[in-house]
Write a protein that holds these residues in place. Sequence first.
Motif, PDB file in Angstrom:
ATOM      1  N   PRO A  42       0.812  -1.218   0.000  1.00  0.00           N
ATOM      2  CA  PRO A  42       0.000   0.000   0.000  1.00  0.00           C
ATOM      3  C   PRO A  42       0.847   1.271   0.000  1.00  0.00           C
ATOM      4  CG  PRO A  42       0.064  -0.959   2.191  1.00  0.00           C
ATOM      5  CD  PRO A  42       0.784  -1.922   1.277  1.00  0.00           C
ATOM      6  N   ALA A  43       0.172   2.367  -0.225  1.00  0.00           N
ATOM      7  CA  ALA A  43       0.759   3.698  -0.095  1.00  0.00           C
ATOM      8  C   ALA A  43      -0.014   4.439   0.980  1.00  0.00           C
ATOM      9  CB  ALA A  43       0.671   4.461  -1.411  1.00  0.00           C
ATOM     10  N   TRP A  45      -0.114   5.707  -9.138  1.00  0.00           N
ATOM     11  CA  TRP A  45       0.973   4.882  -8.585  1.00  0.00           C
ATOM     12  C   TRP A  45       0.415   3.518  -8.159  1.00  0.00           C
ATOM     13  CZ3 TRP A  45       1.754   2.411  -4.006  1.00  0.00           C
ATOM     14  CH2 TRP A  45       3.044   1.910  -3.781  1.00  0.00           C
ATOM     15  N   ALA A  46      -0.711   3.529  -7.476  1.00  0.00           N
ATOM     16  CA  ALA A  46      -1.304   2.279  -6.980  1.00  0.00           C
ATOM     17  C   ALA A  46      -1.653   1.331  -8.120  1.00  0.00           C
ATOM     18  CB  ALA A  46      -2.544   2.593  -6.147  1.00  0.00           C
ATOM     19  N   ALA A  65      -1.037  -2.005  -6.087  1.00  0.00           N
ATOM     20  CA  ALA A  65      -1.165  -1.808  -4.638  1.00  0.00           C
ATOM     21  C   ALA A  65      -2.534  -2.296  -4.184  1.00  0.00           C
ATOM     22  CB  ALA A  65      -0.986  -0.341  -4.280  1.00  0.00           C
ATOM     23  N   LEU A  71      -4.980   2.030  -0.759  1.00  0.00           N
ATOM     24  CA  LEU A  71      -4.438   3.351  -0.477  1.00  0.00           C
ATOM     25  C   LEU A  71      -4.948   3.760   0.895  1.00  0.00           C
ATOM     26  CD1 LEU A  71      -4.922   5.401  -3.777  1.00  0.00           C
ATOM     27  CD2 LEU A  71      -2.791   4.534  -2.813  1.00  0.00           C
ATOM     28  N   VAL A 128      -9.360   1.349  -7.285  1.00  0.00           N
ATOM     29  CA  VAL A 128      -8.390   1.152  -6.203  1.00  0.00           C
ATOM     30  C   VAL A 128      -9.094   1.252  -4.848  1.00  0.00           C
ATOM     31  CG1 VAL A 128      -6.297   2.060  -5.136  1.00  0.00           C
ATOM     32  CG2 VAL A 128      -6.521   2.075  -7.621  1.00  0.00           C
ATOM     33  N   TRP A 172      -9.580   1.924  -0.913  1.00  0.00           N
ATOM     34  CA  TRP A 172      -8.962   2.926  -0.058  1.00  0.00           C
ATOM     35  C   TRP A 172      -9.629   2.937   1.314  1.00  0.00           C
ATOM     36  CZ3 TRP A 172     -12.182   6.842   1.701  1.00  0.00           C
ATOM     37  CH2 TRP A 172     -13.384   7.001   0.998  1.00  0.00           C
TER      38      TRP A 172
END
Length: 184
Positions: free
Chosen positions: A22-23, A42-43, A48, A51, A105, A107
């Motif tokens: 993850p970020a 980016w994810a 990823a 987030l 994504v 989150w």
Amino acid sequence: MVREGPVPQPGVERLTPFARHPAVVGVVPGQHPLVVRTAVSWARAVAAPLLYLAYADPSRYVVEEHPDGTVTHAAVDPDADDGSWEETDAALRKQVAVLLRDEPVPWELRYLAGRPDRALTHLARAVDAAVLVVGTRTPGAGGRLRELVEGSVAAHLAHHQHRPVLTVPLRVVDWSEGSAPWGR
């Protein structure tokens, strides 16, 4: 908590792989969407799984840090604790939900407390994030004053923890103007 011995330094052995990690994304109310959109890009690129969008409220302090990166917090000024943090949390959740409604994504939003650099670092460590994503200062005199007093969150992160920091520019300075952006 006081650490015994030397502070661990960045190194290849401490690198968290980007892929499938993850970020942690620093968010603030009314923030330009470019920060979150950059984190989403980016994810997607690294697959990823999640987030972690995080807001660190400087008007609150950490009572207890939990292993999952969440915190129990309280108002710095207990006489001023009117529950407005809950309104900020709800507004941020709405802001992010609208921004990410069509994004695939997953989150989570985490409401943190205290210094943003420390709060984001704690969360990144807890969730084993590969990167921290933050925006540059808020444009205008208020942002410059806040950065002068508090310092740059991105700079603090880059100097006080081992994960890479992806800093998203929110205002570009024309170099032909002659002065450096930090001199304004």
